[in-house]
Design an enzyme around this catalytic site. Structure first.
Site, short mmCIF file in Angstrom:
data_model
loop_
_atom_site.label_atom_id
_atom_site.label_comp_id
_atom_site.label_asym_id
_atom_site.label_seq_id
_atom_site.Cartn_x
_atom_site.Cartn_y
_atom_site.Cartn_z
N LYS A 1 58.30 18.49 26.41
CA LYS A 1 59.30 17.76 27.21
C LYS A 1 59.02 17.94 28.71
O LYS A 1 58.87 19.07 29.19
CB LYS A 1 60.69 18.29 26.86
CG LYS A 1 61.85 17.57 27.51
CD LYS A 1 63.16 18.19 26.99
CE LYS A 1 64.39 17.54 27.54
NZ LYS A 1 65.62 18.21 27.04
N CYS B 1 65.13 13.57 24.81
CA CYS B 1 66.49 13.72 25.34
C CYS B 1 66.61 13.36 26.83
O CYS B 1 66.59 12.17 27.18
CB CYS B 1 67.00 15.13 25.06
SG CYS B 1 68.81 15.26 25.05
N GLU C 1 66.03 16.66 18.51
CA GLU C 1 65.55 17.73 19.41
C GLU C 1 66.09 19.10 18.95
O GLU C 1 67.26 19.21 18.61
CB GLU C 1 66.07 17.43 20.82
CG GLU C 1 65.71 18.47 21.87
CD GLU C 1 66.43 18.23 23.21
OE1 GLU C 1 67.58 17.72 23.21
OE2 GLU C 1 65.85 18.56 24.24
O1 AKG Z 1 71.09 13.82 30.14
C1 AKG Z 1 72.04 14.18 29.44
O2 AKG Z 1 73.19 13.82 29.66
C2 AKG Z 1 71.82 15.10 28.28
C3 AKG Z 1 70.46 15.75 28.28
C4 AKG Z 1 70.36 16.89 27.32
O3 AKG Z 1 71.34 17.28 26.73
C5 AKG Z 1 69.07 17.49 27.04
O4 AKG Z 1 68.02 17.04 27.55
O5 AKG Z 1 69.03 18.47 26.27
#
Ligand code: AKG
Length: 264
Positions: free
Chosen positions: A111, A146, A40
């Protein structure tokens, strides 16, 4: 089907141009893979909020062009991770790009679940709304990014849309590494699908990254797991394993639909 995940070190002291060129070279070395996956927001870093607007690009921008050329040169399907996209509406999105072996931008995914609660990505970027699947010759990919990993209903939606393998680029923090591994395995077990979860290495914007990119099979077994530094994982996926697991242990057929809106 051979898949490679490149866990990129997002070093804030390396320029975006240099990282883009370096990653392009790494992709070109992976000609023997069918699919290559990047993390990402690897051009800027998922937590480098102050860079999102300046480094935002369109789907025909510098990163997209460089990734298109790398996919074509290597002759592979490329999930190029995500970029900060400047949409036609002027808003920013966290958008994943998938290129075919001839370098065409075949699919993109914005996303859906933005991370940060009342700050960061959650306020700086717009949310996607569309589930995206990518039919490859041997199996169908379902796309997530993510924080999406925490929302099982998204993955069920992707299974209903035909996904056999989930590709999850991330910039997951070290602090919650245990969740990353657990959730990747949980999504694989509950949806009887491969999970290819590709994170970043290093520290950017003061946030140490978890690394530990992981590939899990439809039975929940870990096929490969990276350490904390820059690393490429390569695994062979067997599409029949998805069908065999779903047939031998047909839990997906026992779903009771409509339980998500309880009567009050
Ligand atoms: O859910 C998490 O602990 C991390 C999510 C995250 O860092 C993101 O989506 O950029």
């Amino acid at each position: 089907m051979r898949a490679s995940l490149i866990q990129i070190d997002v070093d804030p002291y390396e320029s975006v141009n240099s990282r883009r060129e370096r990653v392009g070279s790494l992709i070109r070395e992976l000609r023997s893979s069918d699919l290559v996956v990047l993390p990402e927001l690897w051009t800027v870093g998922a937590f480098a909020y102050e860079l999102f607007a300046d480094e935002a690009e369109t789907l025909r921008g510098t990163t997209a062009r460089a990734m298109s050329e790398a996919a074509r040169d290597a002759g592979i399907w490329l999930h190029a991770g995500s970029i900060p996209e400047r949409g036609e509406d002027g808003a920013l999105y966290n958008t994943s790009l998938v290129f075919s072996p001839d370098g065409e931008l075949a699919h993109s995914y914005r996303k859906i679940h933005r991370f940060g609660f009342d700050k960061g990505e959650a306020v700086l970027m717009g949310a996607g709304s569309d589930l995206v699947t990518v039919p490859l010759p041997d199996l169908t990919l379902g796309l997530a990014t993510c924080y999406d990993l925490r929302f099982p209903e998204l993955f069920r939606g992707l299974v209903d849309a035909g996904a056999h393998a989930f590709v999850v680029p991330a910039g997951w923090p070290e602090r919650r590494r245990a969740h990353w591994t657990l959730l990747a395995r949980a999504r694989a077990v509950e949806d009887q699908a491969y999970v290819l979860a590709c994170g970043t290495a290093g520290t950017h914007a003061g946030v140490p990254q978890a690394g530990h990119s992981i590939v899990v099979d439809p039975w929940g077994e870990v096929l490969a797991e990276a350490g904390s530094g820059e690393e490429t994982l390569t695994v062979d996926l067997d599409p029949a394993k998805v069908f065999d697991t779903r047939e031998a242990f047909p839990a997906l057929k026992d779903r009771v639909l409509g339980l998500d809106t309880p009567k009050r």
